[in-house]
Structures are given as C-alpha cells and as structure tokens.
Scaffold this motif. Sequence first.
Motif, PDB file in Angstrom:
ATOM      1  N   ALA A  24       0.779  -1.250   0.006  1.00  0.00           N
ATOM      2  CA  ALA A  24       0.001  -0.030  -0.004  1.00  0.00           C
ATOM      3  C   ALA A  24       0.793   1.038  -0.227  1.00  0.00           C
ATOM      4  O   ALA A  24       0.714   2.379  -0.734  1.00  0.00           O
ATOM      5  CB  ALA A  24      -1.090   0.156   1.294  1.00  0.00           C
ATOM      6  N   ALA A  25       1.947   1.295   0.805  1.00  0.00           N
ATOM      7  CA  ALA A  25       2.756   2.531   0.832  1.00  0.00           C
ATOM      8  C   ALA A  25       3.608   2.621  -0.479  1.00  0.00           C
ATOM      9  O   ALA A  25       3.614   3.735  -0.826  1.00  0.00           O
ATOM     10  CB  ALA A  25       3.922   2.277   1.979  1.00  0.00           C
ATOM     11  N   ALA A  26       3.874   1.472  -1.193  1.00  0.00           N
ATOM     12  CA  ALA A  26       4.513   1.517  -2.303  1.00  0.00           C
ATOM     13  C   ALA A  26       3.592   2.175  -3.292  1.00  0.00           C
ATOM     14  O   ALA A  26       3.894   3.015  -4.444  1.00  0.00           O
ATOM     15  CB  ALA A  26       5.103   0.418  -2.936  1.00  0.00           C
ATOM     16  N   THR A  27       2.298   2.030  -3.434  1.00  0.00           N
ATOM     17  CA  THR A  27       1.403   2.541  -4.352  1.00  0.00           C
ATOM     18  C   THR A  27       1.156   4.042  -4.123  1.00  0.00           C
ATOM     19  O   THR A  27       0.955   4.766  -5.056  1.00  0.00           O
ATOM     20  CB  THR A  27      -0.101   1.670  -4.029  1.00  0.00           C
ATOM     21  N   LEU A  28       1.089   4.417  -2.685  1.00  0.00           N
ATOM     22  CA  LEU A  28       0.914   5.825  -2.490  1.00  0.00           C
ATOM     23  C   LEU A  28       2.133   6.750  -2.732  1.00  0.00           C
ATOM     24  O   LEU A  28       2.217   7.850  -2.874  1.00  0.00           O
ATOM     25  CB  LEU A  28       0.522   5.909  -0.932  1.00  0.00           C
ATOM     26  N   ARG A  29       3.221   5.887  -2.591  1.00  0.00           N
ATOM     27  CA  ARG A  29       4.440   6.629  -3.114  1.00  0.00           C
ATOM     28  C   ARG A  29       4.488   7.056  -4.597  1.00  0.00           C
ATOM     29  O   ARG A  29       5.205   7.925  -4.903  1.00  0.00           O
ATOM     30  CB  ARG A  29       5.788   5.731  -2.776  1.00  0.00           C
ATOM     31  N   ASP A  30       3.855   6.179  -5.292  1.00  0.00           N
ATOM     32  CA  ASP A  30       3.924   6.354  -6.706  1.00  0.00           C
ATOM     33  C   ASP A  30       2.973   7.442  -7.423  1.00  0.00           C
ATOM     34  O   ASP A  30       1.651   7.282  -7.379  1.00  0.00           O
ATOM     35  CB  ASP A  30       3.597   5.211  -7.494  1.00  0.00           C
ATOM     36  N   PRO A  31       3.392   8.525  -7.818  1.00  0.00           N
ATOM     37  CA  PRO A  31       2.340   9.660  -8.102  1.00  0.00           C
ATOM     38  C   PRO A  31       1.961   9.110  -9.370  1.00  0.00           C
ATOM     39  O   PRO A  31       0.636   9.890 -10.081  1.00  0.00           O
ATOM     40  CB  PRO A  31       3.333  10.918  -8.522  1.00  0.00           C
ATOM     41  N   ASP A  32       2.072   8.131 -10.202  1.00  0.00           N
ATOM     42  CA  ASP A  32       1.676   7.772 -11.326  1.00  0.00           C
ATOM     43  C   ASP A  32       0.537   6.788 -11.189  1.00  0.00           C
ATOM     44  O   ASP A  32      -0.257   6.163 -11.988  1.00  0.00           O
ATOM     45  CB  ASP A  32       2.508   7.341 -12.544  1.00  0.00           C
ATOM     46  N   ALA A  33       0.401   6.207  -9.877  1.00  0.00           N
ATOM     47  CA  ALA A  33      -0.472   5.132  -9.477  1.00  0.00           C
ATOM     48  C   ALA A  33      -1.976   5.600  -9.896  1.00  0.00           C
ATOM     49  O   ALA A  33      -2.284   6.852  -9.751  1.00  0.00           O
ATOM     50  CB  ALA A  33      -0.615   4.672  -8.113  1.00  0.00           C
ATOM     51  N   ALA A  34      -2.796   4.607 -10.250  1.00  0.00           N
ATOM     52  CA  ALA A  34      -4.191   4.917 -11.011  1.00  0.00           C
ATOM     53  C   ALA A  34      -5.065   5.431  -9.580  1.00  0.00           C
ATOM     54  O   ALA A  34      -4.530   4.897  -8.403  1.00  0.00           O
ATOM     55  CB  ALA A  34      -4.658   3.837 -11.449  1.00  0.00           C
ATOM     56  N   ALA A  35      -5.792   6.020  -9.636  1.00  0.00           N
ATOM     57  CA  ALA A  35      -6.817   6.769  -8.836  1.00  0.00           C
ATOM     58  C   ALA A  35      -7.348   5.620  -7.963  1.00  0.00           C
ATOM     59  O   ALA A  35      -7.438   5.689  -6.776  1.00  0.00           O
ATOM     60  CB  ALA A  35      -7.718   7.890  -9.042  1.00  0.00           C
ATOM     61  N   ALA A  36      -7.693   4.639  -8.580  1.00  0.00           N
ATOM     62  CA  ALA A  36      -8.493   3.358  -7.964  1.00  0.00           C
ATOM     63  C   ALA A  36      -7.661   2.532  -7.091  1.00  0.00           C
ATOM     64  O   ALA A  36      -7.735   2.170  -6.048  1.00  0.00           O
ATOM     65  CB  ALA A  36      -9.168   2.623  -9.082  1.00  0.00           C
ATOM     66  N   GLU A  37      -6.138   2.668  -7.649  1.00  0.00           N
ATOM     67  CA  GLU A  37      -5.264   1.703  -6.685  1.00  0.00           C
ATOM     68  C   GLU A  37      -4.929   2.747  -5.706  1.00  0.00           C
ATOM     69  O   GLU A  37      -4.833   2.011  -4.424  1.00  0.00           O
ATOM     70  CB  GLU A  37      -3.890   1.677  -7.734  1.00  0.00           C
ATOM     71  N   GLN A  38      -4.699   3.905  -5.596  1.00  0.00           N
ATOM     72  CA  GLN A  38      -4.324   4.770  -4.596  1.00  0.00           C
ATOM     73  C   GLN A  38      -5.737   4.687  -3.408  1.00  0.00           C
ATOM     74  O   GLN A  38      -5.503   4.671  -2.237  1.00  0.00           O
ATOM     75  CB  GLN A  38      -4.079   6.008  -4.788  1.00  0.00           C
ATOM     76  N   GLN A  39      -6.974   4.554  -3.816  1.00  0.00           N
ATOM     77  CA  GLN A  39      -8.097   4.432  -3.217  1.00  0.00           C
ATOM     78  C   GLN A  39      -8.083   3.424  -2.259  1.00  0.00           C
ATOM     79  O   GLN A  39      -8.044   3.173  -1.107  1.00  0.00           O
ATOM     80  CB  GLN A  39      -9.396   4.633  -3.954  1.00  0.00           C
ATOM     81  N   ARG A  40      -7.750   2.209  -2.943  1.00  0.00           N
ATOM     82  CA  ARG A  40      -7.415   1.135  -2.446  1.00  0.00           C
ATOM     83  C   ARG A  40      -6.514   0.794  -1.366  1.00  0.00           C
ATOM     84  O   ARG A  40      -6.537   0.145  -0.331  1.00  0.00           O
ATOM     85  CB  ARG A  40      -7.517  -0.361  -3.276  1.00  0.00           C
TER      86      ARG A  40
END
Length: 303
Positions: free
Chosen positions: A71-87
């Motif tokens: 989850a932290a790796a996803t939140l660190r990634d500014p290019d992660a999709a909004a749905a992925e950051q939400q999850r």
Amino acid sequence: MSSPYAAPAAAVVAAACLLVSCSGPAAEDAGGPDAGGRAPGVSAAPSPSGATSATVPSGRPEVLATQLARAAATLRDPDAAAAEQQRAGELQQLAVRGLATGSDRFEDRVTGRLDRPTALVTRASVRASRLLGAMTAPEPRLPRWRIVAPAPPGELLGYFRAAERRTGVPWTYLAAINLVETRMGRIRGTSTAGAHGPMQFIPATWAAYGAGGDVNDPGDAILGAARLLRANGAPGDMAGALWHYNQSRSYVRAVSAYAHSMQVADWAYRGYWHWRVLYSQRRGTYVLPVGYPDRRAVLLPED
C-alpha cells in the motif's frame, strides 16, 4: 473560548487512521490478538458503494506487513491509478484500526517488518487513533450529517501550502486538523458546540479569523485555521497553538502525530485523503458513504 470546539466533532472511527476522529463522537472497541496471533478489527470493510473492499487486511503480522508495504509503495507512486491509491488508503486505514485495537506486541511484530518511513507512518497513525478513541464513546444513533465528496487531493494540498506560505504554519498540521475534524471535508454538519465547515469553527472564532471568507469553503477555512494557529504561537509553539484550537492534550498529540507522519513521508497525505468516514455507534462501526444520509450507512463487519 477561542477554540472551534472542545472535542473532535466527529466520530470518524478511522479503521486505519484515526480510529476516531473527524467531527463526532466515536471510539474503537478495545481488544487484543486472539490465541491464533491475529489482530482484531481487520475484517472486510464496505466500499463507498456498499461492496466489500477488494483487499482485506490480514490478521497475521507477516502478511499484514507485506500488505502495508505494498500500500505504501502505491501511495509513493504519483503515477498510480486513482482506484489503486484509493484501495491502498482504505487498506491502510483498516490495518491501522486493527493495530490500534490490538496489543503493542502485535504492532511491533508488524512494524518491525516495514521500512523505516512506512513503520513511522503506521506507528504515528496507530498512536493518533488510540488517543482520539480514548476521547469518545459510541453514540446511541447515527449522526445528522451529510457526507460529501472532498476537494481533490491536489487542490486541497494547494490550499494547505498557500496557507503555510502566508502564515508560516506547516501545511502538515493544517492537513492533520482537516483529517481529524471532517475527514478532509467529507463531513458536513454542526458539532455540539455549533462549529461549522471543514475546519470546524464556531461563529465567534470564525468572525475573528475568517477575514470575511466562507466558513464552508476549504481554501478560506484552511487559511482561517492557519491564522488562528499563528495568533496563538505557531509555528514556534505548535503544541500551544493546537491547544487553542482544541483544549485537549490527546487532541494535540494526535494531530501532531499525523502531522509528523506527513513530514516524514509526504505520500502519507495521499493515504489519509482516502480515509473514509467511520462512525462508532452502539451496534458497531458504520461506514458513512458519500451521499449519506440519502445513501445508507453500512455496518462494518467485525471478526
């Protein structure tokens, strides 16, 4: 009094964040890992649509640590999709909820497997959740609030940073207050002390620091909060300034913990922005979705 109100206006029992915060009374059930070494309170949580989250935090320390790291790796990634950051944010919230209601030993077993920034963010969130949870108790009925979509995270961050430039108050403290008071502006309602808006001002305090702005406008409200803090010692004495915002040591320590986590890792803000409104009622903890009360509150399953 000069503070917006004396206690958090919400019972934002953030499953992974504040276990309780945001505008209204709330508290998490106490508990500890069972004989199998699992964390309590990490069962599936409904999404805003009422469905269960795609990913459910594990109750086993090694698996939960892996989930938090991802989850932290996803939140660190500014290019992660909004749905992925939400999850990722929702999983983080639920994981914190479980850790906050569990034992220190279980928390250590999870955070000891994380990299330093992720461990610091997790520990700070758990500490804040416990502090806020101890301030309130479950309510007999659901609140008379409206739950609305917050301003986009980039827009809100712009308001926080603009207020910092104008007053010197660190943006992370303003974001932490917004998170605790109304879950980044999701809660529309009046506190028991008559406080309004995303930063929860009582009318007299808003008259003093609002500079003629709209208490319900996030930009105006954030800047008003920064003025209040600046007038009471910020940025030199943030603890003293926060005490004037809400005269509770637990509140001061909880807001400071969230602010510190965003100072350590700016990606923590992206996770916190996705935390949902969770409300502690005598039957259990409810998710209040965007659109509530027209959309039904959903009871959070418990282990």
